[in-house]
Scaffold this motif. Sequence first.
Motif, short mmCIF file in Angstrom:
data_model
loop_
_atom_site.label_atom_id
_atom_site.label_comp_id
_atom_site.label_asym_id
_atom_site.label_seq_id
_atom_site.Cartn_x
_atom_site.Cartn_y
_atom_site.Cartn_z
N ASP A 281 15.68 15.11 38.49
CA ASP A 281 14.92 14.24 37.58
C ASP A 281 13.42 14.41 37.76
OD1 ASP A 281 15.35 12.43 35.44
OD2 ASP A 281 14.61 10.81 36.72
N ARG A 282 12.97 14.69 38.97
CA ARG A 282 11.54 14.88 39.22
C ARG A 282 11.01 16.18 38.60
NH1 ARG A 282 13.13 12.50 44.12
NH2 ARG A 282 13.33 14.51 45.17
N ASP B 299 21.61 16.81 43.90
CA ASP B 299 20.53 15.84 44.08
C ASP B 299 19.93 15.46 42.72
OD1 ASP B 299 18.25 14.38 44.76
OD2 ASP B 299 17.76 15.70 46.46
N LEU B 300 20.51 14.46 42.09
CA LEU B 300 20.08 14.03 40.75
C LEU B 300 18.62 13.58 40.75
CD1 LEU B 300 20.83 13.55 37.80
CD2 LEU B 300 21.68 11.29 38.47
N ALA C 15 23.54 12.98 31.13
CA ALA C 15 24.05 14.32 30.82
C ALA C 15 23.96 15.21 32.05
CB ALA C 15 23.28 14.92 29.65
N THR C 16 22.86 15.10 32.79
CA THR C 16 22.69 15.89 34.01
C THR C 16 23.73 15.46 35.05
OG1 THR C 16 20.34 16.17 33.57
CG2 THR C 16 21.07 16.58 35.82
N VAL D 155 14.04 26.12 41.44
CA VAL D 155 14.03 24.80 42.09
C VAL D 155 15.13 23.92 41.48
CG1 VAL D 155 12.63 22.75 42.53
CG2 VAL D 155 11.60 25.01 42.71
N PHE D 156 15.36 24.06 40.17
CA PHE D 156 16.45 23.33 39.52
C PHE D 156 17.78 23.72 40.16
CE2 PHE D 156 19.85 22.91 36.47
CZ PHE D 156 19.66 21.64 35.94
N VAL D 157 18.02 25.02 40.36
CA VAL D 157 19.26 25.50 40.97
C VAL D 157 19.45 24.89 42.36
CG1 VAL D 157 20.37 27.55 41.98
CG2 VAL D 157 19.46 27.64 39.66
#
Length: 125
Positions: A26-27, A21-22, A51-52, A12-14
């Motif tokens: 973040d969620r 989509d920052l 950083a992200t 899901v992070f990828v």
Amino acid sequence: MAVSDPARLPEVFVEAFNAKDLDAIDRLFEPEAVRVLTPGVVVTGDGRRQATSSFLSLGVPIDISVRHTYVYDDIALVIGDFVIDGTNPDGERVHIEGTATDVARRGSDGLWRYVIDNPPGVEHG
């Protein structure tokens, strides 16, 4: 992008990262989650988000291959190899890779979120 299985967090992070989509990224983190920038240097809150955002600004997609997910009760250790490889919008070659060791926690809502994001993994500082 709710995650009910900690092994799916990297996937899901990828998706969120490659969509740039920052907010979605973040969620996937608890509000006070920490991120290891380099061994011994950690950020949280706005520093983690910055950083992200900096990684996103590279304009190059990420790929993560999960090696292992170990779960005990409401805590999970997720170990995965990541690669950010390509050409940024300025035409510069970007190549960053490593083996991340991340910790996630299941919240009272049953969803998993990162609490420690450690991209350097066991790298020495």
